[in-house]
Design a protein around this motif. Structure first.
Motif, PDB file in Angstrom:
ATOM      1  N   LYS A  84       0.841  -1.194   0.000  1.00 48.74           N
ATOM      2  CA  LYS A  84       0.000   0.000   0.000  1.00 48.74           C
ATOM      3  C   LYS A  84       0.878   1.245   0.000  1.00 48.74           C
ATOM      4  CE  LYS A  84      -3.915  -2.166   2.359  1.00 48.74           C
ATOM      5  NZ  LYS A  84      -4.832  -2.097   3.521  1.00 48.74           N
ATOM      6  N   MET A  85       0.583   2.149  -0.939  1.00 49.79           N
ATOM      7  CA  MET A  85       1.364   3.378  -1.092  1.00 49.79           C
ATOM      8  C   MET A  85       0.427   4.571  -1.194  1.00 49.79           C
ATOM      9  SD  MET A  85       4.163   2.070  -3.906  1.00 49.79           S
ATOM     10  CE  MET A  85       5.069   0.529  -3.664  1.00 49.79           C
ATOM     11  N   PRO A  86       0.885   5.759  -0.838  1.00 48.71           N
ATOM     12  CA  PRO A  86       0.031   6.947  -0.954  1.00 48.71           C
ATOM     13  C   PRO A  86      -0.285   7.267  -2.412  1.00 48.71           C
ATOM     14  CG  PRO A  86       1.953   7.361   0.442  1.00 48.71           C
ATOM     15  CD  PRO A  86       2.189   6.069  -0.243  1.00 48.71           C
ATOM     16  N   VAL A  87      -1.441   7.851  -2.630  1.00 49.91           N
ATOM     17  CA  VAL A  87      -1.776   8.351  -3.960  1.00 49.91           C
ATOM     18  C   VAL A  87      -0.792   9.472  -4.316  1.00 49.91           C
ATOM     19  CG1 VAL A  87      -3.548   9.443  -5.376  1.00 49.91           C
ATOM     20  CG2 VAL A  87      -4.205   7.793  -3.607  1.00 49.91           C
ATOM     21  N   GLY A  88      -0.231   9.388  -5.519  1.00 49.70           N
ATOM     22  CA  GLY A  88       0.779  10.355  -5.930  1.00 49.70           C
ATOM     23  C   GLY A  88       2.181   9.795  -5.914  1.00 49.70           C
ATOM     24  N   THR A  89       2.333   8.501  -5.594  1.00 52.87           N
ATOM     25  CA  THR A  89       3.654   7.879  -5.549  1.00 52.87           C
ATOM     26  C   THR A  89       4.161   7.590  -6.958  1.00 52.87           C
ATOM     27  OG1 THR A  89       3.178   6.861  -3.393  1.00 52.87           O
ATOM     28  CG2 THR A  89       4.991   5.928  -4.687  1.00 52.87           C
ATOM     29  N   ILE A  90       5.405   7.936  -7.204  1.00 48.67           N
ATOM     30  CA  ILE A  90       6.088   7.613  -8.453  1.00 48.67           C
ATOM     31  C   ILE A  90       7.055   6.467  -8.173  1.00 48.67           C
ATOM     32  CG2 ILE A  90       7.623   8.449 -10.269  1.00 48.67           C
ATOM     33  CD1 ILE A  90       6.604  11.233  -9.732  1.00 48.67           C
ATOM     34  N   ILE A  91       6.974   5.408  -8.973  1.00 53.28           N
ATOM     35  CA  ILE A  91       7.817   4.235  -8.792  1.00 53.28           C
ATOM     36  C   ILE A  91       8.844   4.222  -9.911  1.00 53.28           C
ATOM     37  CG2 ILE A  91       7.862   1.720  -8.604  1.00 53.28           C
ATOM     38  CD1 ILE A  91       4.913   1.851  -7.776  1.00 53.28           C
ATOM     39  N   THR A  92      10.117   4.310  -9.537  1.00 50.70           N
ATOM     40  CA  THR A  92      11.213   4.426 -10.498  1.00 50.70           C
ATOM     41  C   THR A  92      12.192   3.284 -10.308  1.00 50.70           C
ATOM     42  OG1 THR A  92      11.006   6.839 -10.388  1.00 50.70           O
ATOM     43  CG2 THR A  92      13.027   5.968 -11.343  1.00 50.70           C
ATOM     44  N   ASP A  93      12.759   2.792 -11.399  1.00 48.16           N
ATOM     45  CA  ASP A  93      13.837   1.810 -11.328  1.00 48.16           C
ATOM     46  C   ASP A  93      15.078   2.511 -10.791  1.00 48.16           C
ATOM     47  OD1 ASP A  93      16.136   0.168 -12.025  1.00 48.16           O
ATOM     48  OD2 ASP A  93      14.764  -1.009 -13.270  1.00 48.16           O
ATOM     49  N   ALA A  94      15.536   2.096  -9.618  1.00 48.45           N
ATOM     50  CA  ALA A  94      16.655   2.780  -8.979  1.00 48.45           C
ATOM     51  C   ALA A  94      17.960   2.577  -9.741  1.00 48.45           C
ATOM     52  CB  ALA A  94      16.808   2.289  -7.537  1.00 48.45           C
ATOM     53  N   GLU A  95      18.045   1.543 -10.557  1.00 48.73           N
ATOM     54  CA  GLU A  95      19.279   1.274 -11.296  1.00 48.73           C
ATOM     55  C   GLU A  95      19.380   2.148 -12.540  1.00 48.73           C
ATOM     56  OE1 GLU A  95      21.395  -0.692  -9.988  1.00 48.73           O
ATOM     57  OE2 GLU A  95      20.140  -1.615  -8.441  1.00 48.73           O
ATOM     58  N   THR A  96      18.284   2.301 -13.271  1.00 49.09           N
ATOM     59  CA  THR A  96      18.320   3.015 -14.551  1.00 49.09           C
ATOM     60  C   THR A  96      17.725   4.417 -14.477  1.00 49.09           C
ATOM     61  OG1 THR A  96      16.166   2.152 -15.260  1.00 49.09           O
ATOM     62  CG2 THR A  96      18.113   0.803 -15.729  1.00 49.09           C
ATOM     63  N   GLY A  97      16.941   4.697 -13.429  1.00 45.06           N
ATOM     64  CA  GLY A  97      16.272   5.986 -13.330  1.00 45.06           C
ATOM     65  C   GLY A  97      15.001   6.073 -14.148  1.00 45.06           C
ATOM     66  N   GLU A  98      14.577   4.969 -14.771  1.00 44.70           N
ATOM     67  CA  GLU A  98      13.370   4.972 -15.597  1.00 44.70           C
ATOM     68  C   GLU A  98      12.121   4.978 -14.721  1.00 44.70           C
ATOM     69  OE1 GLU A  98      11.050   2.089 -18.847  1.00 44.70           O
ATOM     70  OE2 GLU A  98      12.929   1.435 -17.906  1.00 44.70           O
ATOM     71  N   VAL A  99      11.196   5.873 -15.033  1.00 40.84           N
ATOM     72  CA  VAL A  99       9.922   5.903 -14.314  1.00 40.84           C
ATOM     73  C   VAL A  99       9.064   4.749 -14.817  1.00 40.84           C
ATOM     74  CG1 VAL A  99       7.827   7.205 -13.865  1.00 40.84           C
ATOM     75  CG2 VAL A  99      10.020   8.392 -13.947  1.00 40.84           C
ATOM     76  N   LEU A 100       8.677   3.863 -13.904  1.00 37.84           N
ATOM     77  CA  LEU A 100       7.926   2.669 -14.272  1.00 37.84           C
ATOM     78  C   LEU A 100       6.420   2.861 -14.122  1.00 37.84           C
ATOM     79  CD1 LEU A 100      10.195   0.033 -12.471  1.00 37.84           C
ATOM     80  CD2 LEU A 100      10.281   0.743 -14.863  1.00 37.84           C
ATOM     81  N   PHE A 101       6.004   3.425 -13.001  1.00 35.52           N
ATOM     82  CA  PHE A 101       4.576   3.556 -12.724  1.00 35.52           C
ATOM     83  C   PHE A 101       4.339   4.842 -11.938  1.00 35.52           C
ATOM     84  CE2 PHE A 101       5.835  -0.938 -12.349  1.00 35.52           C
ATOM     85  CZ  PHE A 101       5.142  -1.482 -13.426  1.00 35.52           C
ATOM     86  N   GLU A 102       3.079   5.318 -12.006  1.00 36.94           N
ATOM     87  CA  GLU A 102       2.623   6.421 -11.171  1.00 36.94           C
ATOM     88  C   GLU A 102       1.244   6.065 -10.636  1.00 36.94           C
ATOM     89  OE1 GLU A 102       3.276  10.585 -12.250  1.00 36.94           O
ATOM     90  OE2 GLU A 102       4.188   9.873 -14.110  1.00 36.94           O
ATOM     91  N   LEU A 103       1.071   6.194  -9.340  1.00 34.60           N
ATOM     92  CA  LEU A 103      -0.223   5.916  -8.713  1.00 34.60           C
ATOM     93  C   LEU A 103      -0.972   7.242  -8.576  1.00 34.60           C
ATOM     94  CD1 LEU A 103       0.967   3.443  -5.934  1.00 34.60           C
ATOM     95  CD2 LEU A 103      -0.098   2.879  -8.108  1.00 34.60           C
ATOM     96  N   LEU A 104      -1.920   7.454  -9.472  1.00 28.39           N
ATOM     97  CA  LEU A 104      -2.603   8.747  -9.534  1.00 28.39           C
ATOM     98  C   LEU A 104      -4.060   8.686  -9.101  1.00 28.39           C
ATOM     99  CD1 LEU A 104      -1.194  10.007 -12.968  1.00 28.39           C
ATOM    100  CD2 LEU A 104      -0.354  10.513 -10.670  1.00 28.39           C
ATOM    101  N   LYS A 105      -4.640   7.496  -9.008  1.00 24.59           N
ATOM    102  CA  LYS A 105      -6.054   7.369  -8.658  1.00 24.59           C
ATOM    103  C   LYS A 105      -6.210   6.509  -7.408  1.00 24.59           C
ATOM    104  CE  LYS A 105      -7.502   7.569 -13.531  1.00 24.59           C
ATOM    105  NZ  LYS A 105      -8.210   6.833 -14.612  1.00 24.59           N
ATOM    106  N   PRO A 106      -7.033   6.932  -6.459  1.00 23.61           N
ATOM    107  CA  PRO A 106      -7.281   6.105  -5.275  1.00 23.61           C
ATOM    108  C   PRO A 106      -7.816   4.728  -5.669  1.00 23.61           C
ATOM    109  CG  PRO A 106      -8.161   8.316  -4.961  1.00 23.61           C
ATOM    110  CD  PRO A 106      -7.749   8.222  -6.404  1.00 23.61           C
ATOM    111  N   GLY A 107      -7.252   3.694  -5.064  1.00 25.26           N
ATOM    112  CA  GLY A 107      -7.678   2.327  -5.359  1.00 25.26           C
ATOM    113  C   GLY A 107      -6.990   1.709  -6.560  1.00 25.26           C
TER     114      GLY A 107
END
Length: 355
Positions: free
Chosen positions: A89-112
């Motif tokens: 479970k993560m807060p709405v607005g979390t950006i998930i990035t690959d720490a090795e490459t810096g590539e943005v993988l996902f963004e959680l923008l909507k509740p649920g």
């Protein structure tokens, strides 16, 4: 709870279970044939946008997250069970990035919102899969596939329609308290606000917007000075910035110079952030006499040369705050309508123009 807006975690989906080599053994049936089952798939790792969370602090203390592997296949045509999935479970607005490459993988923008951030490995095949007319007693099997493993950076950018910026003690916390349901700490010394505060501003029935109060900025913030620089990222998702200016600083400083310094820090940090719609809100008018108030406002507007709207308020006495939030709501509504397809209307802005 301490506000944490960045964390690093390691995740590992479960490996698939291995296939099985087995043959049917029954009385009076010497050649029963292969009956080795497949292995089960490994567990997935999911991320869930939870509107009840507003910090990544849990991931500071729990950095390794592993799903279970799938069970191995067995004889008698029994397939292995799939490994248990895990949901982070993560807060709405979390950006998930690959720490090795810096590539943005996902963004959680909507509740649920639920996304798969690591896929479990498929199970291996048992020998019953390899049976054919020319191979009636196969002894082949395949191992399970490994699950995905990732080193991730989690970064939280709060989702707010309006962001407040300004120097420490400019009156941002007092304003968000006056117009919303947020209740931040307020005191007569700088850096009272240590983490972002979100508030919902109710303009009318089914008419509202979200406002964010961030720690105050100082000159040099874009290079890391002070505290507010840690939270400048949270302004990047806002639709409108309200630049709160203390028109009667207790130390006798020049409000124009202070306002220009904050504008300069925005430009250094992110030119796109500097180009966002930004309104001036001249605060603490209750500290001035009517005559002095008029002189200072005219002098400030003339010297600062701001092109956008300018509002005069007293957050402490609520003078001018209703006019401000109504204008803000209309601006956000117009932006929202322009950004969405013509057939879509955000439910927050479906109540009409009148408050």
């Amino acid at each position: 709870m301490k506000f944490v807006d960045e964390a690093y975690i390691d995740i590992a989906a479960g490996d698939g279970g291995n296939g099985c080599v087995s043959f049917r053994h029954e009385k009076y049936k010497e050649f029963g044939g292969p009956n080795g089952g497949d292995g089960g798939r490994g567990g997935h790792v999911f991320a869930l946008a939870d509107p009840n969370l507003n910090t990544l602090v849990d991931f500071r203390f729990s950095r390794r997250h592993e799903a279970r592997r799938g069970e191995h296949g067995m004889g008698s045509d029994m397939f292995g069970a799939a490994g248990d999935d895990i949901v982070l479970k993560m807060p709405v607005g979390t950006i998930i990035t690959d720490a090795e490459t810096g590539e943005v993988l996902f963004e959680l923008l909507k509740p649920g919102e639920l996304i798969t951030i690591a896929k479990g490995g498929d199970g291996g095949f048992g020998n019953m899969r390899f049976k054919s007319s020319i191979n009636r007693a196969p002894r082949q099997k395949t191992p399970g596939w490994p699950g995905e493993k990732r080193h991730l950076k989690l970064e939280l950018k709060v989702l707010a329609d309006v962001g407040l910026l300004g120097l420490p003690n400019a009156g941002k916390s007092t304003l968000i308290t006056a117009v919303s349901n947020a209740r931040p700490r307020i005191a007569d010394y700088p850096f009272t606000t240590l983490h972002p505060n979100l508030g919902v501003v109710r303009v009318g029935p089914e008419q509202s917007f979200v406002i964010a109060d961030l720690p105050g900025l100082i000159e040099g913030a874009s290079e890391g000075a002070g505290l507010g620089h840690q939270f400048l990222r949270h302004l990047q998702r806002t639709r409108l910035l309200l630049h709160i200016v203390d028109l009667a600083p207790f130390d006798g400083a020049d409000p124009v110079a202070q306002a220009k310094a904050i504008a300069g820090e925005l430009k250094k940090y992110d030119p796109a952030l500097y180009d966002k719609p930004r309104w001036l809100v001249l605060n603490k008018l209750d500290m001035l006499s009517p005559e002095e108030r008029e002189v200072r406002v005219k002098d400030f507007v003339k010297k600062f040369k701001h092109k956008g709207p300018v509002f005069q308020i007293s957050a402490l006495t609520h003078e001018g705050t209703q006019e401000l939030i109504k204008a803000v709501y209309q601006h956000i509504k117009a932006q929202q309508v322009a950004e969405q397809p013509s057939e879509y209307v955000d439910p927050r802005f479906a109540g009409g123009d009148e408050a």
